[in-house]
Each structure stands twice: as structure tokens, then as C-alpha cells.
Design a protein around this motif. Structure first.
Motif, short mmCIF file in Angstrom:
data_model
loop_
_atom_site.label_atom_id
_atom_site.label_comp_id
_atom_site.label_asym_id
_atom_site.label_seq_id
_atom_site.Cartn_x
_atom_site.Cartn_y
_atom_site.Cartn_z
N LYS A 111 0.83 -1.20 0.00
CA LYS A 111 0.00 0.00 0.00
C LYS A 111 0.86 1.25 0.00
CE LYS A 111 -4.14 -1.88 2.18
NZ LYS A 111 -5.22 -1.63 3.13
N THR A 112 0.46 2.21 -0.82
CA THR A 112 1.08 3.54 -0.82
C THR A 112 0.00 4.53 -0.41
OG1 THR A 112 2.56 2.86 -2.60
CG2 THR A 112 2.36 5.22 -2.18
N MET A 113 0.27 5.29 0.64
CA MET A 113 -0.75 6.15 1.23
C MET A 113 -0.28 7.61 1.25
SD MET A 113 -2.89 3.69 2.20
CE MET A 113 -4.04 4.42 3.34
N LEU A 114 -1.25 8.49 1.27
CA LEU A 114 -1.01 9.92 1.40
C LEU A 114 -1.26 10.30 2.86
CD1 LEU A 114 -0.24 12.13 -0.68
CD2 LEU A 114 -2.66 12.73 -0.77
N HIS A 115 -0.25 10.82 3.53
CA HIS A 115 -0.35 11.14 4.96
C HIS A 115 -0.63 12.64 5.12
CE1 HIS A 115 1.62 10.84 9.23
NE2 HIS A 115 0.35 11.17 9.25
N LEU A 116 -1.81 12.97 5.67
CA LEU A 116 -2.21 14.36 5.88
C LEU A 116 -1.96 14.77 7.32
CD1 LEU A 116 -5.65 14.39 4.02
CD2 LEU A 116 -3.42 15.00 3.11
N PHE A 117 -1.37 15.96 7.50
CA PHE A 117 -1.11 16.48 8.84
C PHE A 117 -2.04 17.66 9.12
CE2 PHE A 117 2.78 14.47 7.40
CZ PHE A 117 3.19 13.74 8.51
N PRO A 118 -2.56 17.76 10.32
CA PRO A 118 -3.47 18.88 10.64
C PRO A 118 -2.71 20.20 10.78
CG PRO A 118 -3.05 17.58 12.60
CD PRO A 118 -2.39 16.86 11.47
N LEU A 119 -3.41 21.30 10.55
CA LEU A 119 -2.81 22.62 10.68
C LEU A 119 -2.49 22.95 12.13
CD1 LEU A 119 -1.97 25.14 9.05
CD2 LEU A 119 -4.25 26.06 9.48
N GLY A 120 -3.40 22.62 13.03
CA GLY A 120 -3.19 22.83 14.46
C GLY A 120 -3.32 21.52 15.21
N GLU A 121 -3.80 21.62 16.46
CA GLU A 121 -4.02 20.39 17.22
C GLU A 121 -5.22 19.64 16.66
OE1 GLU A 121 -5.51 18.87 21.60
OE2 GLU A 121 -5.16 21.00 21.28
N SER A 122 -5.08 18.35 16.49
CA SER A 122 -6.18 17.53 15.99
C SER A 122 -6.19 16.20 16.74
CB SER A 122 -6.04 17.27 14.49
OG SER A 122 -7.04 16.37 14.04
N ALA A 123 -7.38 15.69 16.98
CA ALA A 123 -7.51 14.43 17.71
C ALA A 123 -7.76 13.26 16.76
CB ALA A 123 -8.63 14.54 18.73
N ILE A 124 -7.23 13.37 15.54
CA ILE A 124 -7.38 12.30 14.55
C ILE A 124 -6.04 11.58 14.40
CG2 ILE A 124 -7.94 11.76 12.15
CD1 ILE A 124 -10.30 12.80 13.69
N CYS A 125 -6.10 10.26 14.43
CA CYS A 125 -4.88 9.48 14.19
C CYS A 125 -5.21 8.23 13.38
CB CYS A 125 -4.20 9.09 15.51
SG CYS A 125 -5.12 7.90 16.51
N THR A 126 -4.18 7.62 12.84
CA THR A 126 -4.34 6.43 12.00
C THR A 126 -3.54 5.28 12.61
OG1 THR A 126 -4.56 7.82 10.03
CG2 THR A 126 -4.08 5.48 9.68
N MET A 127 -4.18 4.13 12.73
CA MET A 127 -3.49 2.93 13.21
C MET A 127 -3.23 2.01 12.01
SD MET A 127 -4.63 0.01 15.99
CE MET A 127 -4.23 0.91 17.48
N ILE A 128 -1.96 1.80 11.73
CA ILE A 128 -1.55 0.84 10.69
C ILE A 128 -1.49 -0.52 11.37
CG2 ILE A 128 0.14 0.26 8.93
CD1 ILE A 128 -1.13 3.00 8.56
N LEU A 129 -2.41 -1.40 11.02
CA LEU A 129 -2.53 -2.70 11.68
C LEU A 129 -2.04 -3.80 10.74
CD1 LEU A 129 -3.54 -3.21 14.53
CD2 LEU A 129 -5.78 -3.75 13.60
N CYS A 130 -0.98 -4.47 11.13
CA CYS A 130 -0.38 -5.51 10.29
C CYS A 130 -0.57 -6.89 10.92
CB CYS A 130 1.11 -5.27 10.10
SG CYS A 130 1.53 -3.66 9.45
N HIS A 131 -0.72 -7.90 10.08
CA HIS A 131 -0.74 -9.29 10.54
C HIS A 131 -0.35 -10.21 9.39
CE1 HIS A 131 -1.20 -12.33 13.45
NE2 HIS A 131 -2.17 -11.77 14.17
N ARG A 132 -0.13 -11.46 9.75
CA ARG A 132 0.45 -12.40 8.78
C ARG A 132 -0.54 -12.85 7.71
NH1 ARG A 132 2.85 -13.04 13.66
NH2 ARG A 132 1.23 -14.36 14.52
N ASN A 133 -1.84 -12.92 8.04
CA ASN A 133 -2.83 -13.26 7.01
C ASN A 133 -4.14 -12.54 7.28
OD1 ASN A 133 -4.64 -14.89 8.68
ND2 ASN A 133 -3.06 -16.47 8.63
N GLN A 134 -5.06 -12.62 6.32
CA GLN A 134 -6.28 -11.83 6.35
C GLN A 134 -7.21 -12.24 7.50
OE1 GLN A 134 -6.76 -9.23 4.04
NE2 GLN A 134 -8.35 -8.68 5.50
#
Length: 565
Positions: free
Chosen positions: A356-379
């Protein structure tokens, strides 16, 4: 009309709990759910009778949703448990096992259903008031100055689902990430009404669990043809569309559309889309995002003017994007875009995670949004891990409302059972009179209630070991199947929650045997000794109430009328 089949009469089943078929199905459901309970629970594979997708899980939310029954009585109990899970995410198996154990215990006894319901309600109120007391022996105050108890709480949720197939280091890593993500969604300095943020999960299969990470900001699918060299200057002006920009007539709305035969509607709509593109370029928008599809010509036009175009976001990302950028979704293409709908992003960069190739957006000020990249060996493992992490997130958020936890590992159930036995026998004549039953019926009801609680504690063991209760603090202990009586003290080690250590002065008895009632002594906490297993206070208290109330409802059902058409 002659070909229409005659309407079938409804089927009425009286006294469903006296029906052998219903009772056998209830017992089977109890066996299935009990065998899934706890960290060593057995996995279940569910698929329908004509094949299709196979679900491997031990989570109540997935299991109960996947299992269907033609019996309304079973569906009544299943729906009640699923309703609890939809509200609190956790303790669904505990609620189900306790509910079915209570029904089974009462049906095996000679206690009248009406009396059992009154006694159950009285004992439920007793348990609820005890769990909310400051001196409760199984409640732990959570200190937000330290993340230790929060990590323990998250770890208890994650380790309870063996279908995730995690090693100890992986379990700890995911638990820490869950707490980190939760803390990032709590605003630090927001004046006025506080709005919690969101955790967006991006699943990546085929990679190590230890590659999972939490990133502040938001990750979206990478647009085609974008490279680091195309990155515009900061900050970026953002526009967000919720309407389709594909140029389809069907997207114009409901109603009758009249068009002159000589008018090319496609050209007209494309012209309107390009006019929209000219406006956002004049307004110096650098990031153009749409929930749905964007017309290829509009995409090419925008990109030729240095605008980054992202389409097909999906509805799930709309709210996080609104919170992160401050942009207000535009729902139409037929008017000019108001300036107040534009948002801002501080920066963006390109991230690579496996394929996967993703576009990472950063907030201008304080923001309570985050992304969890969750990896595992199979689906399959990844799907279960995603469900468990969402449960952990919900459980952690519940602590903000009530900053407490209950000791886990079956210790809350055994402590409650010992307390109820002791407390309920102090005023037997008065209580029996209030409940309009004999003293014998009342004491029998108390014993059945406590046995059901202890059954839920015993359900945590699946490897042939025995469950014990100590006669001091009333915590649950696990004795391995291969333990020798002479070395029992060494075999026991710590209780189920990890707060109490075995000692020569302690006495134990097996959970499935009778013992003299006693008042559980509180555990004098050594600050160096922390519980190893914690349960959500809010979720477990609700699960206790749902279990007892659902059992009472089942006991009170006298007739089932089923429409067969």
C-alpha cells in the motif's frame, strides 16, 4: 387465484423452557459460547449450509452475528446480548454465559420461575450497589497519570481473543498502540464543548504484527501519478465533496428531467464540472477530495494546474477528514463553493506500507485524529485483530466516563458470589417476606445465582485444570491438570487477576463444591503489585445487568407464537 397457496396457521409453543428441543438448543448455545470464553478459548469456524465465506472467531460480536436460528426463543437471547455488545463492545461472552447458566440452574431446580425472577432482581441490585462502593474488593481506580493500568486493560481485551494468534511481545506491542491511539484522540486544550477524535484503521496483511504503528493525522489512498516532486507548498487549502462528480445525470437528484433534443446533456454537465474546477483553482485550492467518483476530464484539468486529486474516499473517512482539515463537505455541484467550506492541512507526505502507498495528511493545528496501521500475517487473523482493537478503543474510551476497572481472570465473579452468599444470609426472614417467598426458596435462589456466577468463572478454564476460590479474598485460582497436591501452593502462584499471591496461610476450595459463607477481605494493595488482568467496569456492570434481566425475561416467557407464512 387458484394457484395461490393457502395461508398456514401460526404455531404456538407454550412453556418454551419445558420444550426439549428448545432446551437442547439452549444447552448447545451455552456450550459453544463457553468454549470460546477467555484467553485459552477455542476458536469457531462458521459458514452457512451452502458454503460461502468462512468466519474464524471467538468474539461474541462476530460469532452471534454469524450464527442464525429459526427458534425465536434463541434469537431473543442472542439479540439481547448483541444489543449489549453494540453499546459497550466488550463482555458479550460473559453476559451470554452468565445468562444461559442462570436459566439452566433455575430450570434444573424446583424453584418457581416467578420467585426466581424476584430473587434475581434483588441480588442484581445487591451486586450493583456493591460494585459501586468505594470499598468494593474487586474494583480498581484508574490513574490517568500512568499508562500502566490502561495498557493492562487494553492487553486484557486483546489477549482474550486467541484467533488473533499473537505472541506475548506482539500482544504488548498492540496494547501499547491501542493506548497511544486512544490518548491521541483525547483533545488536550479544546475550549468549550470537547469533541473526541477518531482512530482510522488501515489493515495491511502479509507483514509482522510488530510492524504495526500509530501515526498522528490521517492516511488516505494514494492518487495515481503523484510523486514527492508534485507536493505543493504548505499549508494546503482543501476542498471536500460528498456529492458525486462523475457527471452522471442520475446524480442530479430525483424528479423528471426535461432536455431539449438538440442539447448535449453530457457536454453541459462536463462544462459545469470544469467551471467548478476553475473556481477551486482561482481560490488556490491544492487538495481536491471527493467521497465518490470524479470525472476523468475534471481530474486531468485539476492536475494540470498542480492540484492533488483524491477520489472514492468512502463515507467512513468523511467525518475524520472534516475534523482534521476543518473543511465542510460540499453536497452539490450546482452552486459556487462558499469560502467557509474550505479547510486547511499543514503538510502531506507519501508513506509506504507493504503493497500500500498512502497519502499522509497532517493537521494545521491540534487535531484528535490518528491512524493505526494494523499488520498481521494473514487476512483471517487481521480481521479478528481489527475487531479486537476497535473493542479495546471503545473500552478505553469508557474509562473517561467511569475511571474504574474490575479485576479479571474470574476474580470479580468469585468475589461477587462470596459477597452475595454472605450478605444475603444476614437478613433471611425479612428479605424472604419482602420477596413474598419462603426462606427455603430465597436461600435456594441465592445459591443458584451464586452458582451461575461461579460457572462463568469456571468457564475460563479449557485445558483440564481446576478452578479454586481462596477463603480469604474470594479470588479465583487455577490449578493445572498435572499439578501434584504436595506442590499445590507453588502451582497456584497468583490468582486469576494477579493481585493476590499464594501463601502457606491461605486456604482454598474447589469452585464446584460447597463452602461456608464468609465476607471477602479487601486486598491491601502493594503499589508495586499491579493487577495483570482487568475488565472494563462499565461494560461488565452492564453485562451483569443484561445477563440477569435477559434470564428473567426468558423465564417469564409462557408462549411463543410464530407466523409460519
Amino acid at each position: 387465484m387458484s394457484r395461490l397457496s393457502k395461508k398456514s396457521p401460526s404455531v404456538c409453543t407454550d412453556m418454551p423452557l419445558d420444550n426439549t428441543d428448545i432446551c437442547s438448543k439452549l444447552h448447545l448455545l451455552k456450550q459453544i459460547l463457553t468454549s470460546c470464553f477467555g484467553p485459552t478459548g477455542r476458536l469457531k469456524q462458521v459458514h452457512n449450509n451452502i458454503g460461502g465465506h468462512v468466519v474464524t472467531t471467538s468474539a461474541s460480536s462476530v460469532l452471534l452475528s454469524s450464527v442464525s436460528s429459526s427458534q425465536p426463543f434463541i434469537n431473543l437471547i442472542k439479540t439481547s446480548i448483541l444489543n449489549h455488545v453494540s453499546r459497550f463492545s466488550d463482555c458479550g461472552l460473559f453476559a451470554a454465559v452468565l445468562c444461559l447458566s442462570l436459566i439452566e440452574q433455575i430450570k434444573k431446580s424446583a424453584l418457581r420461575e416467578s420467585v426466581a425472577i424476584r430473587v434475581n432482581n434483588y441480588l442484581l441490585a445487591l451486586c450493583t450497589s456493591y460494585l459501586q462502593r468505594e470499598d468494593c474488593g474487586c474494583r480498581v481506580k484508574l490513574d490517568f497519570c500512568s499508562t500502566q493500568n490502561l495498557i493492562t486493560l487494553a492487553r486484557s481485551v486483546i489477549s482474550s481473543k486467541p484467533a488473533c494468534v499473537l505472541t506475548e511481545p506482539e500482544t504488548l506491542h498492540i496494547s501499547k498502540l491501542a493506548v497511544q491511539a486512544f490518548l491521541l484522540t483525547v483533545p488536550c486544550s479544546s475550549p468549550g464543548i470537547v469533541s473526541f477524535g477518531r482512530i482510522v484503521t488501515v489493515p495491511v496483511d502479509g507483514h509482522s504484527v510488530l510492524s504495526s504503528e500509530v501515526l498522528p493525522g490521517l492516511l488516505v489512498e494514494m492518487p495515481d501519478g503523484l510523486s514527492e516532486e508534485d507536493k505543493p507548498l504548505n499549508p494546503l487549502s482543501v476542498v471536500l465533496f460528498s456529492a458525486s462528480l462523475a457527471g452522471d445525470i442520475s446524480e442530479l437528484g430525483d424528479g423528471v428531467i426535461e432536455a431539449h433534443p438538440d442539447v448535449d446533456t453530457d457536454s453541459q454537465i462536463l462544462g459545469q464540472l470544469l467551471e467548478l474546477g476553475r473556481q477551486v483553482i482561482n481560490d488556490e485550492v491544492k487538495l481536491f477530495m471527493c467521497q465518490k467518483v470524479i470525472h476523468p476530464v475534471l481530474q486531468q484539468y485539476l492536475r494540470s494546474h498542480g492540484v492533488i486529486v483524491v477520489e472514492r474516499l468512502g463515507i467512513a473517512l468523511m467525518e475524520p477528514l472534516t475534523q482534521l482539515t476543518g473543511a465542510q463537505p460540499v453536497a452539490t455541484l450546482h452552486t459556487t463553493i462558499p469560502p467557509k467550506t474550505y479547510g486547511k492541512a499543514r503538510d502531506l507526505c507519501i508513506k509506504h506500507f507493504g503493497s500500500k502507498t498512502m497519502l499522509h495528511l497532517f493537521p494545521l493545528g491540534e487535531s484528535a485524529i490518528c491512524t493505526m496501521i494494523l499488520c498481521h500475517r494473514n487476512q483471517t487473523m487481521l480481521n479478528e485483530l481489527k475487531v479486537v482493537c476497535q473493542t479495546a478503543e471503545h473500552v478505553l474510551r469508557l474509562t473517561l466516563r467511569e475511571p474504574f476497572a474490575l479485576v479479571g481472570g474470574g476474580c470479580t465473579e468469585t468475589n461477587l458470589a462470596a459477597y452475595v452468599r454472605h450478605k444475603s444470609k444476614s437478613e433471611v426472614p425479612e428479605t424472604a417476606s419482602v420477596l413474598m417467598c419462603s426462606q427455603t426458596e430465597y436461600l435456594l435462589g441465592v445459591e443458584l445465582f451464586c452458582c451461575a456466577l461461579e460457572s462463568a468463572a469456571r468457564a475460563l478454564e479449557h485445558d483440564g485444570g481446576s478452578s479454586l476460590i481462596d477463603l480469604t479474598h474470594a479470588h479465583r485460582w487455577m490449578l493445572p491438570a498435572d499439578a501434584i497436591k504436595e506442590t499445590m501452593e507453588e502451582s497456584l502462584g497468583f490468582c486469576g487477576c494477579g493481585l493476590v499471591q499464594s501463601s502457606p496461610s491461605k486456604k482454598w476450595t474447589y469452585l464446584n463444591t460447597k463452602y461456608s459463607d464468609f465476607c471477602p477481605s479487601p486486598v491491601f494493595r502493594d503499589t508495586r503489585v499491579q493487577p495483570r488482568v482487568l475488565d472494563s467496569f462499565t461494560a461488565k456492570l452492564s453485562a451483569l445487568q443484561v445477563a440477569v434481566e435477559t434470564a428473567n425475561l426468558a423465564l417469564d416467557v409462557k408462549y411463543i407464537i410464530q407466523d409460519m407464512n
